[in-house]
Design an enzyme around this catalytic site. Structure first.
Site, PDB file in Angstrom:
ATOM      1  N   PRO A 169       0.846  -1.206   0.000  1.00 27.70           N
ATOM      2  CA  PRO A 169       0.000   0.000   0.000  1.00 27.70           C
ATOM      3  C   PRO A 169       0.875   1.248   0.000  1.00 27.70           C
ATOM      4  CG  PRO A 169       0.019  -1.021   2.171  1.00 27.70           C
ATOM      5  CD  PRO A 169       0.768  -1.935   1.279  1.00 27.70           C
ATOM      6  N   ASP A 216       5.894   2.181   1.934  1.00 29.49           N
ATOM      7  CA  ASP A 216       5.000   1.053   2.147  1.00 29.49           C
ATOM      8  C   ASP A 216       4.313   1.257   3.496  1.00 29.49           C
ATOM      9  OD1 ASP A 216       3.794  -1.389   2.720  1.00 29.49           O
ATOM     10  OD2 ASP A 216       5.461  -2.595   1.971  1.00 29.49           O
ATOM     11  N   HIS A 217       3.014   1.513   3.472  1.00 34.60           N
ATOM     12  CA  HIS A 217       2.309   1.874   4.705  1.00 34.60           C
ATOM     13  C   HIS A 217       2.142   0.691   5.657  1.00 34.60           C
ATOM     14  CE1 HIS A 217       0.455   4.923   7.009  1.00 34.60           C
ATOM     15  NE2 HIS A 217      -0.046   5.616   6.010  1.00 34.60           N
ATOM     16  N   ARG A 218       2.482  -0.511   5.219  1.00 35.99           N
ATOM     17  CA  ARG A 218       2.503  -1.637   6.146  1.00 35.99           C
ATOM     18  C   ARG A 218       3.679  -1.534   7.099  1.00 35.99           C
ATOM     19  NH1 ARG A 218       2.836  -6.538   1.979  1.00 35.99           N
ATOM     20  NH2 ARG A 218       4.536  -5.145   1.327  1.00 35.99           N
ATOM     21  N   VAL A 266       5.841   1.533   7.314  1.00 35.09           N
ATOM     22  CA  VAL A 266       6.176   2.899   7.709  1.00 35.09           C
ATOM     23  C   VAL A 266       4.890   3.691   7.919  1.00 35.09           C
ATOM     24  CG1 VAL A 266       7.432   4.992   7.074  1.00 35.09           C
ATOM     25  CG2 VAL A 266       8.305   2.756   6.356  1.00 35.09           C
TER      26      VAL A 266
END
Length: 440
Positions: A234, A410-412, A414
């Site tokens: 994401p 990568d929002h998983r 960070v």
């Protein structure tokens, strides 16, 4: 006796290659290790030498064909069961990283097409790039000069015109014989301009409204990687515009200092150094999401990827342990990396193992962008174009050198706050390079 040569395993997990060009035709007599073809993988152009001495019986694949490892590509008619390939019959060490040893030579095995063997006496020899034992396609690298045939004069060695793989591909497209081209590049290197000058102006084809080309090699690999990244991680992006006049002044000062005059330090090197320092304060940006293992991998080193546009497509070679390099060493590594990328000579090993990347979109005049993450990485930093703009400086409007930085993450792995801290740290070091002293 007919010997079939199958496409060998070129290492690095590559499963297929494209036949770029044949250098032989059916009926040609070839010697051991004679160049017979060029193949292009998703990472590099590789030259294939003949694993046998004999006569070319059949070419099983046409130029432009994508071939999987183990598929037959050429057959030879040889006089003896060995076909003089006995010295090439050891299992492949190109992908295992083990040493290849012989009575005359000793060196570290590398991927085909790179490096040279050196005799123990110190005399350099050209290394056979790929060999095969049988139709099973086992591969080995070694130095095996073909013995002279009794009663025959030894063959006269001819020097192949010096050029890069992209230039050779252009020459094939334009129908230019490189042997007729005089190179104007460094030490006689044939350049793209040399080939185009000999080919003359292109003649437009009347009525052609579109052209279709197969999706191959680097473009195919890049497309697959970007789709995987875009639909797996994401993505989120943050932007920050900063006054980098102090960083520009630092670069000019270093270039004027005789100690650093030859270091060729530029803005990309300064940004790379700032990134490495910022990673230490926000280590979450230097991580990897291991879906299969159900783990988050924290890297305690920085293998810095640098996105590079090449004639073959986008590649992202990396500088290993960039966080351990000084600014001068980073500048040298960047110069070597970009030079190899433009020449189409990037080593496949340099195209894997990156942990965090930079893309310099400013070199194309772009202010900002939302880059897609290289697969497996948590962050990529985009450097926009640096331009003079009105800016508030010490309470007044002044013309300053300003740039927009973009960080895609990568929002998983960070969070927005972590990405913001990382981005402001990089920006702060560019706005005030003296801050680096406090972080070292």
């Amino acid at each position: 006796m007919i010997k079939v040569f199958t496409l060998p395993d070129l290492g690095e997990g590559l499963t297929e290659s494209e036949i770029v060009a044949w250098r032989v035709a059916p009926g040609d007599t070839v010697t051991l290790n004679q160049l017979i073809a060029e193949v292009e993988t998703a990472k590099a152009v590789v030259e294939l030498p003949s694993p046998f001495a004999g006569v070319v019986a059949e070419l099983h694949q046409q130029p432009g064909t994508t071939v999987r490892v183990g598929d037959p590509i050429v057959s030879f008619e040889v006089d003896s069961p060995s076909g003089r390939e006995s010295a090439l019959s050891a299992p492949s060490a190109a992908s295992s990283g083990q040493k290849v040893r012989s009575r005359e030579t000793e060196r570290e095995a590398v991927l085909v097409g790179y490096g040279a063997a050196v005799e123990r006496g110190g005399r350099p020899q050209r290394r056979a790039r790929i060999g095969a034992t049988d139709a099973g396609g086992q591969v080995a690298t070694d130095t095996v000069p073909a013995p002279p045939i009794a009663g025959e004069e030894p063959p006269v060695a001819t020097e192949r015109p010096r050029s890069t793989p992209p230039v050779r591909a252009l020459a094939r497209t334009l129908g230019v014989d490189l042997a007729e081209v005089t190179g104007t590049g460094p030490t006689g290197l044939i350049t793209r301009q040399d080939v185009e000058a000999l080919a003359g102006p292109a003649v437009p084809v009347a009525g052609v409204r579109e052209t279709r080309s197969p999706i191959r090699s680097v473009r195919k690999h890049t497309a697959a990687a970007m789709v995987q990244s875009a639909f797996t991680a994401p993505h989120a992006t943050e932007f920050l515009t900063v006054d980098v006049t102090p960083a520009i002044e630092l670069i000019e000062a270093l270039r004027g200092d005789r100690v650093f005059a030859e270091a060729r330090i530029g803005i990309l090197a300064v940004v790379a150094k700032a990134l490495c320092l910022a990673v230490a304060r926000t280590p979450e940006v230097n991580t990897h999401w291991d879906e299969a293992a159900g783990e988050i991998v924290q890297f305690h080193y920085v293998n810095l990827g640098i996105a590079a546009a090449t004639p073959r497509g986008l590649i992202v070679p990396s500088i290993p342990d960039a966080d351990r390099l000084s600014l001068v060493d980073l500048a040298a590594a960047l110069a070597e990396l970009t030079s190899a990328a433009r020449a189409g000579a990037t080593r496949p090993a340099a195209l894997r193992g990156g942990t965090i990347s930079i893309t310099n979109i400013g070199s194309f005049g772009i202010d900002a962008g939302t880059p897609i993450l290289p697969p497996g990485e948590a962050v990529i930093l985009a450097l926009g174009a640096i331009a003079p703009r009105p800016w508030v400086y010490r309470g007044e409007i002044a013309l300053r050198q300003v740039v927009t930085l973009s960080v895609a993450f990568d929002h998983r792995l960070v969070d927005g706050e972590q990405a913001a801290r990382f981005l402001t740290d990089v920006a702060g070091l560019l706005a005030n390079p003296a801050r680096a002293l406090a972080l070292l």
